[in-house]
Design an enzyme around this catalytic site. Sequence first.
Site, PDB file in Angstrom:
ATOM      1  N   HIS A  41       0.895  -1.416   0.043  1.00 14.56           N
ATOM      2  CA  HIS A  41       0.227   0.192   0.177  1.00 14.56           C
ATOM      3  C   HIS A  41       0.973   1.346  -0.108  1.00 14.56           C
ATOM      4  O   HIS A  41       0.219   2.353   0.256  1.00 14.56           O
ATOM      5  CB  HIS A  41      -1.076  -0.042   1.244  1.00 14.56           C
ATOM      6  CG  HIS A  41      -2.042  -0.706   0.987  1.00 14.56           C
ATOM      7  ND1 HIS A  41      -3.298  -0.231   0.416  1.00 14.56           N
ATOM      8  CD2 HIS A  41      -2.464  -1.940   1.643  1.00 14.56           C
ATOM      9  CE1 HIS A  41      -4.347  -1.059   0.474  1.00 14.56           C
ATOM     10  NE2 HIS A  41      -3.811  -2.302   1.070  1.00 14.56           N
ATOM     11  N   LYS A  73      -8.322  14.132   4.678  1.00 19.84           N
ATOM     12  CA  LYS A  73      -7.790  12.646   4.609  1.00 19.84           C
ATOM     13  C   LYS A  73      -6.804  12.626   5.760  1.00 19.84           C
ATOM     14  O   LYS A  73      -6.728  13.695   6.468  1.00 19.84           O
ATOM     15  CB  LYS A  73      -6.873  12.393   3.046  1.00 19.84           C
ATOM     16  CG  LYS A  73      -6.111  13.749   2.843  1.00 19.84           C
ATOM     17  CD  LYS A  73      -5.351  13.485   1.553  1.00 19.84           C
ATOM     18  CE  LYS A  73      -6.472  13.786   0.393  1.00 19.84           C
ATOM     19  NZ  LYS A  73      -6.421  12.638  -0.518  1.00 19.84           N
ATOM     20  N   ARG A  74      -6.129  11.344   6.038  1.00 19.59           N
ATOM     21  CA  ARG A  74      -4.951  11.174   6.978  1.00 19.59           C
ATOM     22  C   ARG A  74      -3.950  12.606   6.825  1.00 19.59           C
ATOM     23  O   ARG A  74      -3.584  13.112   5.576  1.00 19.59           O
ATOM     24  CB  ARG A  74      -4.250  10.047   6.772  1.00 19.59           C
ATOM     25  CG  ARG A  74      -3.330   9.731   7.909  1.00 19.59           C
ATOM     26  CD  ARG A  74      -3.024   8.193   7.751  1.00 19.59           C
ATOM     27  NE  ARG A  74      -2.625   7.929   6.491  1.00 19.59           N
ATOM     28  CZ  ARG A  74      -1.287   7.928   6.182  1.00 19.59           C
ATOM     29  NH1 ARG A  74      -0.500   8.292   7.017  1.00 19.59           N
ATOM     30  NH2 ARG A  74      -1.088   7.244   4.845  1.00 19.59           N
ATOM     31  N   LYS A  82       0.872  14.204   1.550  1.00 21.42           N
ATOM     32  CA  LYS A  82      -0.519  14.518   1.222  1.00 21.42           C
ATOM     33  C   LYS A  82      -0.598  16.025   1.156  1.00 21.42           C
ATOM     34  O   LYS A  82      -1.513  16.399   0.253  1.00 21.42           O
ATOM     35  CB  LYS A  82      -1.446  14.015   2.101  1.00 21.42           C
ATOM     36  CG  LYS A  82      -1.344  12.482   2.096  1.00 21.42           C
ATOM     37  CD  LYS A  82      -2.349  12.023   3.079  1.00 21.42           C
ATOM     38  CE  LYS A  82      -2.557  10.269   3.191  1.00 21.42           C
ATOM     39  NZ  LYS A  82      -2.989   9.591   1.817  1.00 21.42           N
ATOM     40  N   THR A 130      -8.301   6.549  -2.042  1.00 23.28           N
ATOM     41  CA  THR A 130      -9.887   6.197  -2.403  1.00 23.28           C
ATOM     42  C   THR A 130     -10.542   7.455  -2.243  1.00 23.28           C
ATOM     43  O   THR A 130     -11.745   7.571  -2.680  1.00 23.28           O
ATOM     44  CB  THR A 130     -10.084   4.998  -1.446  1.00 23.28           C
ATOM     45  OG1 THR A 130      -9.997   5.272  -0.239  1.00 23.28           O
ATOM     46  CG2 THR A 130      -9.521   3.766  -1.940  1.00 23.28           C
ATOM     47  N   LYS A 185     -14.451   8.687  -4.030  1.00 20.65           N
ATOM     48  CA  LYS A 185     -15.551   9.118  -3.313  1.00 20.65           C
ATOM     49  C   LYS A 185     -16.192  10.381  -3.689  1.00 20.65           C
ATOM     50  O   LYS A 185     -17.258  10.634  -4.076  1.00 20.65           O
ATOM     51  CB  LYS A 185     -15.561   9.020  -1.839  1.00 20.65           C
ATOM     52  CG  LYS A 185     -15.231   7.748  -1.330  1.00 20.65           C
ATOM     53  CD  LYS A 185     -14.617   7.608   0.202  1.00 20.65           C
ATOM     54  CE  LYS A 185     -13.845   6.379   0.362  1.00 20.65           C
ATOM     55  NZ  LYS A 185     -12.899   6.191   1.140  1.00 20.65           N
TER      56      LYS A 185
END
Length: 822
Positions: free
Chosen positions: A360, A548-549, A554, A656, A660
Amino acid sequence: MVRTNTFNKEEFKKDIKDNCKLLYRKNIDECDDQQKFQAVAYSVKNIIIDKWIATHKEYEKQDVKIVCYMSMEFLMGRALGNNMINLMAYDEIKEVLAELGIDINVIEDQEPDAALGNGGLGRLAACFLDSLATLEYPAYGCGIRYRYGMFKQEIKDGYQIEVPDNWLKDGNPFEIKRDEYRYEVKFGGYVRSYRDEKTGRDMFVQEDYRSVIAVPYDLPVVGYGNNTVNTLRIWDAEPVNTFNLNSFDKGDYQKAIEEENLAKNIVEVLYPNDNHYAGKELRLKQQYFFVSASVQRAVDQYKKHHDDCRKLYEKVTFQLNDTHPTVAVAELMRILMDEEGLEWDEAWDVTTKTVAYTNHTIMSEALEKWPLELFSRLLPRIYQIVEEINRRFVEEIKTKYPGDQEKIRKMAIIYDGQVKMAHLAICAGYSVNGVAKLHTEILEKQELKDFYEMMPQKFNNKTNGITQRRFLLHGNPLLSAWITDKIGDAWVTDLPQLKKLLPYVDDEKAQQEFMQIKRKNKVRLAKYIKEHNGIDVDPDSIFDVQVKRLHEYKRQLLNILHVMYLYNELKKNPDMDMTPRTFIFGAKAAAGYRIAKLTIKLINNVADVINNDASINGKIKVVFIENYRVSNGEIIFAAADVSEQISTASKEASGTGNMKFMLNGAMTLGTMDGANVEIVQEVGIENAVIFGLSSDEVIRYENEGGYDPMEIFNNDQAVREILTELINGKYSPEDPEMFRDIYNSLLSNQGGRRADTYFILKDFRSYAEAQKQIDARYKNSAGWAKSVMLNVANAGKFSSDRTIEEYVSDIWKLKKVHVPMN
């Protein structure tokens, strides 16, 4: 007994009333909302239970192969609404509750999110379980029953505060304790070996160990519109002896409660802070605990109907969700050799046909490595087995690459005082998959290149997906109803059916209907923000969302730096032509991740300044949504106009959240990273806004040792201005040095870490231009409506149903099992 296909409203109503009496000794009108929720949940469970029993009887009767999906996380979200939807009884139950004077939304809000996961990894596992049941494939999810999950996030004075998430305080109405499947899990001690005179084999026995008892709790995973109910099995830990009276009587009070504490600590929290040795040790204990229990149970279940463990792989597959459960390789070897009497080669043959591995991450820090001293002390027998696997693997490497010490350094499982779990998973797994096309390519060409060259047949790609049943059917009922009205409801189990919406994207009436639904969803989110943040946001502004985390790659920092830039532009030019914008953030930072937590503080401090500046007429608002999770995520996805997917190219395995947002009609603003690449392929580059360095460019810079961000700082006045604001007290007047570490991370090399590791300044101008493009495109309302409708219509590929069918055909080789009900 109530059944969904012949749903009896009166019977269900009576069941709820009876549950109120049985559980609380109250009539329904005397119960509070939490008690009503419990009563309704038990009534829904009553519908599920017959199907659950029938499913497992059918699996046994047909002697089917089962996948055990092993994951440290299962971010399931609330169960009640999802179960009602998958039972196809949501509307009927809603009517029953209305007749009882109960608002279904109030009841659903009484359920806490099950705190069994944190980020995308855990949510993916939950989506996969939903798809496996819906597609009628036999599966178990295997994980840990965390008492407090990761943590509940509270924001105080702009800081993230971690508080226990006591999600089990009122009990979990859907779980069933399975006391009959208890297993001992051993830690520490030493291994004694002896020669068995009868067989002539060397035998190994772990002695002087400490142990806990693993006790499973089963949760139903309901398939949509069928009779299949699979199981999520989460393991709780109990002490071997609850209280050592002998030790207590001798005055050794500490030893008396030692076993109890060991059990309590193992299942206390998800991902303990591993910045220190004790945290690392606890994390390894957690991994071995649930893996050992799950493997022991799977082998026992197999032996119930089969004599020969050499054929275990014909009936069981263990899918390792990232490196966390990799110790399953050695645990299976231990059970097969030490308990079932197989020779090494026999056990290895079974193991390498039973275990498969999903990678992952491209981030090397997340490819778990354990200090050899810790691993060997905590798991002495497991370490012996890993050592032998490594010895044999190194011999293979030497045979294939004679004299190439560099290959051994890069590929050995044990090297340089570390046990490398990803290397063990690749060496032993019969399949190694990435989770997006780009991710798999980078694994093959970069991160795992040596392994790919040696064993290319193992590598494959399985692009992630999401379940449309939760993230559209349940999360966005207005859009779901509109879609069903236009094209029928086949999309619920066949998402590519959304292509049938294509004729409507140019239809002016359909566009207006679609955008009205979006606005209603924005009003719903605005109400949530007002209730939880006390901030008024304008539903007619652009809802620009990044949830998100929180991790540096990110790039939430890039987002908030741009907000600071936009604010400066607006202050210089108050009449600037811009559509009002609401920037919405939601993210948890790991408890020990200092720079990530500082980024949360920065976002909140910037929000305080901007939201309280009347001179900008509300043109920018900044909101940080506390404790982002599945249940508020559903509200957020439905309301978003812009989906921020801005990770540094080459760093995000898949994502993901991007799927969404797409499914709910948001425009992707992102880099060509992870699954963004495939989203753009599906919807067309003209229906997304792409910016920044490519993954090849990032990798090239990294290979060359980075770039010099000072060049940008010196030559770009706007960038210099916002970075200076980090340290001049504009956003922290009480402590101008508060954000110095963020400033330094962007501009100077520190302790072996490159300046601007994630190319935030390098991509800044490109990102600012992309944001201008968003503004310009939103002004063209018909063009915007068409683009976001095209996103929905082309989201079919990103169903977890498609992903699971690919796993089944290429890796697991399961067969569908139709469950009849008598």
